[in-house]
Design a protein around this motif. Structure first.
Motif, PDB file in Angstrom:
ATOM      1  N   SER A  75       0.843  -1.192   0.000  1.00 27.67           N
ATOM      2  CA  SER A  75       0.000   0.000   0.000  1.00 27.67           C
ATOM      3  C   SER A  75       0.877   1.239   0.000  1.00 27.67           C
ATOM      4  CB  SER A  75      -0.893   0.014   1.248  1.00 27.67           C
ATOM      5  OG  SER A  75      -1.576   1.244   1.382  1.00 27.67           O
ATOM      6  N   SER A 111       3.837   0.964   2.661  1.00 30.97           N
ATOM      7  CA  SER A 111       3.567   0.197   3.873  1.00 30.97           C
ATOM      8  C   SER A 111       2.819  -1.050   3.442  1.00 30.97           C
ATOM      9  CB  SER A 111       2.762   1.029   4.876  1.00 30.97           C
ATOM     10  OG  SER A 111       1.515   1.412   4.320  1.00 30.97           O
ATOM     11  N   LEU A 159      -0.716  -3.659   4.314  1.00 28.31           N
ATOM     12  CA  LEU A 159      -1.950  -3.949   5.039  1.00 28.31           C
ATOM     13  C   LEU A 159      -2.028  -5.450   5.246  1.00 28.31           C
ATOM     14  CD1 LEU A 159      -4.521  -1.595   3.264  1.00 28.31           C
ATOM     15  CD2 LEU A 159      -3.548  -1.336   5.546  1.00 28.31           C
ATOM     16  N   ARG A 201      -2.380  -1.881   9.467  1.00 27.01           N
ATOM     17  CA  ARG A 201      -1.313  -1.229   8.718  1.00 27.01           C
ATOM     18  C   ARG A 201       0.004  -1.459   9.456  1.00 27.01           C
ATOM     19  NH1 ARG A 201      -1.150   1.877   4.488  1.00 27.01           N
ATOM     20  NH2 ARG A 201      -3.407   2.217   4.534  1.00 27.01           N
ATOM     21  N   GLU A 215      -7.207  -0.510  11.046  1.00 28.24           N
ATOM     22  CA  GLU A 215      -8.100   0.359  10.291  1.00 28.24           C
ATOM     23  C   GLU A 215      -9.394  -0.411  10.067  1.00 28.24           C
ATOM     24  OE1 GLU A 215      -6.038   1.621   6.791  1.00 28.24           O
ATOM     25  OE2 GLU A 215      -4.379   2.538   7.926  1.00 28.24           O
TER      26      GLU A 215
END
Length: 523
Positions: free
Chosen positions: A174, A268, A270, A281, A337
Motif C-alpha cells: 500500500s 507500507s 496492510l 497497517r 483500520e
C-alpha cells in the motif's frame, strides 16, 4: 472483478464443513490414490519456477506419471497417473531441483502472489521478496507444520488481484497515507477501532499464545543475511540448483534466513485476515513476519479443529482489531483500520504484457488447466532462451514468462498458440476449468473434461466457468463463477444471481453454458 461466490456456488453453502479428522490434502510426499493412479501435488510458492526446475517437473511427469501436468487454482502443479511405489524417486527428483527445501513443511507452503508484480509497472511494490521471506519463515517454524494443507497466504502488490482468492492471511502493498504508530505498545482501548467488541477474543488469543517481549529464538535465527543464488538463502547444506524462493535442496529448513530488500519509505503493508473487513497497517519490512505470527496464532486457536480461518468457532476467532497486542509482542507495530475495503483488480489476461523496463512478459493459459510434458517443455525453453529464465504459474491456471524483448515476443507467442495454449483473451477456452472427472476419479458422474472441451470450442466470454463431476467441486475458482455440476440426471448449471438449470445434456451444454455466462447479471 470477481467477488465472493454466492451460496449457490459454495460446495457447502454458508456454513464451514465440519473438521473431525486429519487433513488429507495430498502433497509431493503424501500421494493420493485415484482411479488413474497416484497423484502428487507439488507446492510452488507464488508459482515461481526456474526453467531448470520446470524441466525436472516435465521429466517426472514423463518418467513416473501420465506425461501431463495439471495447474491448480493456487498456482501449484499436480502429477497424475503415478505408480504408488514411485514416491521415493519423485522425492529425490524434487529435492535435487530445490523443490523440497523443507520436507516436513511441504504441504503448508501455500502462497499465492500477484503474477505480474514487478513486470508491468502496476502495483505499489514488488512482492516477490515477501514471498521468499515468508516461505523461509514458514519452513523454519515448528508450529507451521500443524497448518492444514489448505491454509492459504496471499501477497498482493496493491492491484487487488488476490482479493477474490479468499486467502486466510493476505499482505497487501500500500502506498496510502499513514504509517504504523511509532510505539509498539498496544493502543489504549479508546484509540483502537473495534477493540471493545473484540476484547474478549483478544484475551483468549493472549491467554493461548502469550505476547513475548523479546524476539523468539526462531526470530533470532532468521536475522537478515545476504541471499544466495536466485533468491535462495545461503548457508550450509549440499549444493543445489538455483531456486526461485526455495532453500538449499536437502535441507529441512532454509539455512540462515533471507535479507529484506530495500523498499520505498512511502510503501507500507496492510495485513488482512479472512472474514475481517478491516486491516492492520504495518511496516512493509515486517509484513512476512506478521503473516507468520497470525498463522501460528491460528494453529494455537484451532487446536486441530479447523483448517481455514473462516472455520474457527466464534469463541476462538481471530478478532477484528484484536491482534494489535499480539503483533506488538513480536516487535511488529500495527494500527488497525476498521474501514479498509479490499481493492479488487483483474487477473492477468492472455497475451503480451509490456513493462517499464523495455521488456515484455508473455501471459498464456493452459486449456482446462492441463499441459502435456511437450507443451510444458516449450514454455521452459521460452523462459530459458528468450526470457529471464523463470516461469510464474498463476492461480488462474496460467503461466507468465517474464523478460522477453519486444522483438522476440510475437514469434514466441505465435509458437505457443500453435502448441495449443491459450494466448488471447478472446479464445473461447479462456476462463474455463474442470476437475479430473471420469475416468480418473471414481466419484465423478461424467467425463467433464471432454464435455467442457466440446462445449467451449466456440463462443466464450463472460464469467469463469468450472465443470465438476461431483458435489466436492474440486479445483473450483474463487470469486463469481458459473457452476456446472454433473448429477445423475444431467448437468446442473448455476450462475450468481441467475436461474438454475437442471438436467442439461452434454449436447445442450454449449448453448446453456453460453447463456448462463453472459446474462446481464453475470457479465
Amino acid at each position: 472483478m470477481p467477488t465472493a461466490p454466492s451460496a449457490a456456488n459454495r460446495p457447502y453453502g454458508d456454513e464451514p464443513p465440519p473438521r473431525d479428522g486429519a487433513d488429507a490434502c495430498p502433497g509431493a510426499l503424501r500421494l493420493h490414490s485415484a482411479n488413474d493412479g497416484a497423484l502428487a501435488r507439488v507446492r510452488i510458492p507464488a508459482g515461481l519456477l526456474t526453467a531448470a526446475q520446470a524441466d525436472v517437473l516435465a521429466s517426472a511427469a514423463e518418467r513416473l506419471g501420465d506425461a501431463r501436468l495439471d495447474l491448480t487454482s493456487r498456482g501449484n502443479v499436480q502429477l497424475r497417473g503415478l505408480e504408488p511405489a514411485c514416491g521415493g524417486e519423485l522425492a529425490r527428483l524434487l529435492d535435487r531441483a530445490g523443490l523440497l527445501p523443507a520436507p516436513r513443511h511441504e504441504r503448508v507452503r501455500n502462497i499465492v502472489a500477484s503474477p505480474l508484480s514487478g513486470l508491468d509497472g502496476q502495483g505499489a511494490d514488488d512482492v516477490l521478496p515477501w514471498v521468499r521471506e515468508l516461505d523461509a519463515l514458514l519452513c523454519a517454524s515448528e508450529t507451521a507444520t500443524a497448518l492444514s494443507g489448505r491454509f492459504l497466504f496471499a501477497c498482493d502488490d496493491g492491484r487487488g488481484d488476490m482479493t477474490a482468492l479468499d486467502a486466510d492471511v493476505t499482505i497487501l502493498a500500500s502506498n496510502a497515507a499513514g504509517q504504523p504508530p511509532a510505539c509498539a505498545c498496544p493502543a489504549p482501548r479508546a484509540a483502537t477501532a473495534g477493540h471493545d467488541a473484540a476484547s474478549a477474543h483478544t484475551a483468549t488469543a493472549q491467554r493461548l499464545l502469550g505476547t513475548p517481549d523479546a524476539p523468539t529464538p526462531q526470530e533470532a535465527r532468521h536475522a537478515a543475511v545476504p541471499p544466495g543464488p536466485s533468491g535462495a538463502s545461503s548457508g550450509g547444506g549440499p549444493a543445489a540448483a538455483p531456486t526461485v524462493g526455495g532453500g538449499s535442496a536437502g535441507a529441512d529448513a532454509p539455512a540462515q534466513g533471507v535479507a529484506h530488500r530495500s523498499r520505498p519509505d512511502a510503501v507500507s503493508a496492510l495485513l488482512r485476515i479472512a472474514g475481517d473487513s478491516g486491516a492492520y497497517r504495518i511496516s512493509a519490512r515486517r509484513a512476512a513476519r506478521a503473516a507468520l505470527v497470525v498463522a501460528e496464532a491460528f494453529v494455537e486457536l484451532a487446536g486441530g479443529q479447523a483448517w481455514r480461518v473462516r472455520e474457527l468457532p466464534a469463541g476462538k476467532s481471530l478478532p477484528p482489531g484484536g491482534l494489535v497486542p499480539l503483533l506488538a509482542g513480536h516487535g511488529i507495530e500495527a494500527r488497525y483500520e476498521s474501514d479498509a475495503p479490499a481493492p479488487e483488480g483483474p487477473a492477468p489476461v492472455p497475451g503480451p504484457v509490456s513493462g517499464p523496463n523495455g521488456r515484455t512478459a508473455l501471459s498464456v493459459a493452459a486449456p482446462l488447466g492441463r499441459l502435456t510434458a511437450a507443451q510444458w517443455r516449450q514454455l521452459a525453453a521460452v523462459a530459458r532462451e528468450d526470457g529471464d529464465g523463470t516461469l510464474r504459474l498463476t492461480p488462474w491456471r496460467g503461466i507468465v514468462l517474464p523478460g522477453l524483448t519486444p522483438a522476440a515476443a510475437p514469434a514466441r507467442l505465435a509458437a505457443l498458440a500453435d502448441a495449443g495454449l491459450i494466448v488471447a483473451p478472446d479464445d473461447p477456452r479462456t476462463g474455463v476449468s474442470a476437475c479430473t472427472g471420469r475416468p480418473g476419479c471414481a466419484k465423478s458422474l461424467a467425463d467433464v473434461r471432454a464435455d467442457a472441451a466440446a462445449a467451449t470450442a466456440s463462443g466464450g466470454g463472460g464469467l469463469p466457468v468450472h465443470l465438476s463431476g461431483c458435489e466436492r467441486r474440486c479445483g473450483h475458482p474463487r470469486g463469481r463463477w458459473t457452476d456446472v455440476l454433473a448429477t445423475p440426471d444431467g448437468y446442473r448449471i448455476a450462475a450468481p444471481d441467475g436461474p438454475v438449470h437442471h438436467g442439461v445434456t452434454p449436447a445442450e451444454l454449449a448453448g446453456a453454458l453460453a447463456a448462463a455466462r453472459t446474462t446481464p447479471a453475470t457479465r
